[in-house]
Design an enzyme around this catalytic site. Structure first.
Site, PDB file in Angstrom:
ATOM      1  N   CYS A  13     -21.233  52.159  46.530  1.00  6.51           N
ATOM      2  CA  CYS A  13     -20.863  52.490  47.907  1.00  6.51           C
ATOM      3  C   CYS A  13     -21.638  53.685  48.460  1.00  6.51           C
ATOM      4  CB  CYS A  13     -19.359  52.741  48.001  1.00  6.51           C
ATOM      5  SG  CYS A  13     -18.759  54.055  46.896  1.00  6.51           S
ATOM      6  N   HIS A  36     -14.680  56.361  47.002  1.00  7.14           N
ATOM      7  CA  HIS A  36     -15.392  55.444  47.894  1.00  7.14           C
ATOM      8  C   HIS A  36     -16.125  56.239  48.971  1.00  7.14           C
ATOM      9  CE1 HIS A  36     -16.432  51.617  49.488  1.00  7.14           C
ATOM     10  NE2 HIS A  36     -15.721  51.728  50.592  1.00  7.14           N
ATOM     11  N   ASP A  88     -17.784  50.220  57.253  1.00  8.10           N
ATOM     12  CA  ASP A  88     -17.988  50.215  55.802  1.00  8.10           C
ATOM     13  C   ASP A  88     -18.898  49.042  55.458  1.00  8.10           C
ATOM     14  OD1 ASP A  88     -17.900  50.073  53.059  1.00  8.10           O
ATOM     15  OD2 ASP A  88     -15.750  50.426  52.895  1.00  8.10           O
TER      16      ASP A  88
END
Length: 732
Positions: free
Chosen positions: A293, A335, A350
């Protein structure tokens, strides 16, 4: 050098500036919003340092001259008036652009000044009572510039305050929100945070839009197709350059970058398990085509920076892979995602979750584009993203980490299929008297499935036009996992999307109800049964309680609809075919009546099946009921056996029991439109007569045989008859 300057003996350029002061006062500057402008003048550059204050800086001498604003600026907001009085708000202490100059000489006398971004240190602004000095600190190899800013109504002093040689650094306009949280690539980055209230969204969600700004996805079709097919990987700069060839607005630039990353960067499952094998540097992510991520977010931020879009990488907690219901949110963040600045406010996205998903062991990644995580409404984004800096929730009021951990996780498909809210709002809750109830609200009709501990058992689901109610009856104490799946009513595919999950804590078991495994959900009349052609069904309650084992269901069937019913049970020893004879259907036009006589006490599933005459796919369960009879003495025989000659419109009044007593006189009464003659046979023939009310009536004696048959004749003189009904006679 002009003649006037030579006569006055003034330094080069100063006389020109003074002689042109009157002309500059009459020159009208057109400013768009609060943006900085650079205007070429005689031997210098005119630029805006604060609203309503302008400086004319000569690049050939060491003086600065301040001028009052034009008449166009007289009616400015109070914040600008404060600037005119020499006051500078603290909010202006934000990161500035850095720059250097190149000097292509246009006429051999005075150079044009163009600004190019450069690495450097943060600008500091100093204050005193009379005026404020903005000090620019260039990197090594560039020379210091000091600009004196005078109040509007003060006469500026001609002091040697400005030094120009190879380069300058220029402040952008930073009033209010225009540069809030701005990101650049300098080594020292001050902590950025949203400070303007118009960036905040009301919590909870208003149930209106999934996005934080109005978007027509149809307008992106061409851009999406183009961006997803771009294959440049030699450098991030070249990639952005190619992507932006089809992007015009800032929104389109962000969209193109988003679409490319979501379709070309896969999640690095190997790097997730082994940090030594992964890299999050943008150039490495681009070259390898995979990352975790942080690599997704870092690449997105750099591409936005190259495209001139303000972007920030955020980190925090998430409810993704390895998340378990009710877990405590502690330790380091797990994250990373991004915020972009568009149309005057911040928006969240995202790209990691937009690109696809991993399996339960995080060993395999599957590309599966997810539109939901592009500019998601903050009140929805916070369902599974919690930033370390709470202000980046962009919510008013913001959630606490405890609330985030407790709240039920509504997956992205929850909103994509048209669902808007779920109750309970916590992911872990307790049953009451062995029963748990879940409500889901939707803005468009949806279909649902539920599983308790992975099995489609012990749940009773009812549909309404604007939602769903699910009752759960765990059959043992302890902790249970409840999963709920959904799809749009217009979706013809068989697949349902996972939208919700709960953890149920059961301290007692409700023994008063047993749900047959064969019970088809949803139960009871609803918009779904109406779409299948079952209209105005009664009773409305999905559960029919009967003390004597008998009940009646009525409804109106749509045109050209074929209907039949079945009675199913997990605990009954009565064969399926025999249980069907415990249902008797009577049709009067398009009005249907179902009489149900249960074979014994217990819980049964009544399923009404329907099929349009033109439908080649077979019968569908259009309506279900749960029948419950606690009376153990209730025991009813089957209805008579009917043959295919029994048509809709025929009506049986008596006898209803399919088994007749022996040695008895039994009365018959039937309505049989279009029939010329009717007889009953039991050892011998007993003719029935047609009454004035239109019923065929008569009697027969059961002493002469073990079977009774009702036969009909289509014409009075015909010798051909058909068997219509058949009864059994009890043994002597």
């Amino acid at each position: 050098m002009c003649n006037t300057e030579r006569r006055r003996g003034l330094p080069f350029g100063l006389a020109s500036l003074l002689n042109c002061e009157a002309r500059l006062h009459s020159f009208k500057l057109s400013l768009e919003g609060r943006a900085r402008r650079e205007v070429e003048t005689w031997g210098g550059v005119l630029f805006r340092v604060r609203p309503l204050l302008y400086l004319l800086v000569c690049n050939s001498c060491d003086v600065s001259v301040g001028f009052a604003n034009s008449e166009e600026d007289e009616e400015k907001p109070d914040t600008q008036a404060q600037a005119e009085e020499g006051k500078v708000e603290v909010i202006n202490r934000q990161p500035r652009f850095t720059g250097r100059t190149t000097e292509p000489h246009n006429d051999g006398c005075h150079p044009d000044v163009t600004f190019k971004p450069d690495q450097g240190r943060t600008v500091e602004t100093h204050y005193d009572e009379g005026h404020s000095n903005a000090t620019f600190e260039p990197d090594q190899g560039y020379h210091q510039v000091t600009v004196e800013i005078h109040p509007r109504h003060n006469t500026p002093k001609l002091e040697n305050k400005v030094s120009f040689r190879k380069g300058i650094r220029v402040l952008p306009i930073v009033t209010g929100q225009e540069n809030k949280g701005f990101q650049d690539d300098r080594e020292e980055r001050p902590k950025e945070r949203p400070t303007v209230r118009r960036d905040l969204y009301a919590y909870p969600w208003d149930k209106f839009s999934l996005k934080s700004m109005p978007i027509d996805l149809q307008q992106f079709k061409r851009l999406d197709a183009y961006a997803s097919k771009v294959s440049v990987r030699n450098s991030v700069e070249n990639l952005v350059s190619v992507l932006l060839q089809e992007a015009r607005s800032d929104l389109e630039k962000v969209r193109a970058i988003w679409m490319w990353i979501c379709h070309h960067i896969e999640y690095d499952v190997e790097g997730f398990h082994n940090k030594a094998k992964r890299s999050c540097k943008p150039e490495d992510v681009l070259r390898s085509g995979k990352s975790v991520c942080a690599g997704y977010a870092g690449l997105f931020e750099q591409m936005c920076s190259i495209a001139g879009i303000q972007c920030k990488t955020l980190s925090g907690f998430s409810k993704g892979y390895s998340y378990s219901l009710g877990q405590a949110m502690t330790g380091d963040s797990d994250h990373a995602w991004n915020a972009v600045y568009l149309d005057g406010r911040w928006h969240l996205l995202d790209s990691t979750w937009g690109s696809g998903s991993v399996d339960d062991s995080c060993r395999q990644f599957t590309f599966r584009y997810n539109e939901f995580y592009f500019l998601t409404h903050p009140a929805l984004f916070v369902n599974d993203h919690f930033p370390e800096d709470h202000k980046w929730q962009l919510l008013e009021p913001p959630l606490t980490l405890q609330q985030f951990g407790d709240n039920v996780r509504c997956r992205s498909d929850f909103y994509s299929v048209g669902l808007v809210a779920a109750s309970p709002g916590t992911s872990v809750f307790e049953t009451e008297n062995g029963k748990a109830t879940v409500f889901i609200e939707n803005r468009s009709p949806a279909l649902f499935l539920s599983k308790l501990n992975g099995v489609n058992d012990h749940c009773l689901m009812t549909l309404q036009r604007n939602g769903m109610k699910l009752e759960v009856y765990p059959q043992r104490t302890g902790t249970h996992k409840l999963d709920i799946y959904a799809k749009s009513s217009t979706d013809k595919r068989e697949n349902y999307s996972h939208v919700l999950e709960y953890s149920l804590k059961c301290s007692s078991v409700n023994k008063s109800i047993h749900l047959p495994k064969a019970l088809i959900q949803p139960v009871g009349p609803s918009w779904h049964s109406e779409e299948k052609g079952i209209l105005r069904a009664s009773p409305l309650d999905p559960v029919i309680h009967t003390d004597d084992g008998r009940c009646v269901v009525t409804f109106t069937q749509s045109e050209d609809l074929g209907v039949f019913a079945t009675l199913d049970s997990d605990t009954s020893s009565v064969p399926d075919a025999t249980r069907r004879r415990h249902i008797w259907k009577t049709c009067r036009g398009n009005q249907v009546e179902l009489m149900i006589h249960l074979p014994h006490a217990g819980d049964f599933a009544l399923h009404i099946w329907a099929k349009q005459a033109s439908d080649q796919s077979g019968n569908h369960c259009a309506l279900s009921y749960l029948l419950s009879c606690p009376n153990r003495s209730a025991r009813w025989p089957v209805f008579p056996q009917s043959y295919t000659n029994w048509e809709d419109g025929y009506e049986l009044v008596a006898p209803l029991a399919g088994i007749l007593p022996a040695n008895r006189k039994v009365q018959f009464k039937l309505r049989l439109p279009g029939i010329a003659k009717v007889s009953v046979e039991c050892g011998k023939t007993y003719p029935l007569s047609l009454s004035q009310e239109g019923f065929w009536e008569g009697a027969c004696h059961t002493s002469a045989g073990s079977q009774v048959t009702v036969r009909v004749f289509k014409t009075a003189n015909s010798n051909t008859s058909w068997s219509l009904l058949e009864y059994k006679v009890e043994a002597h």
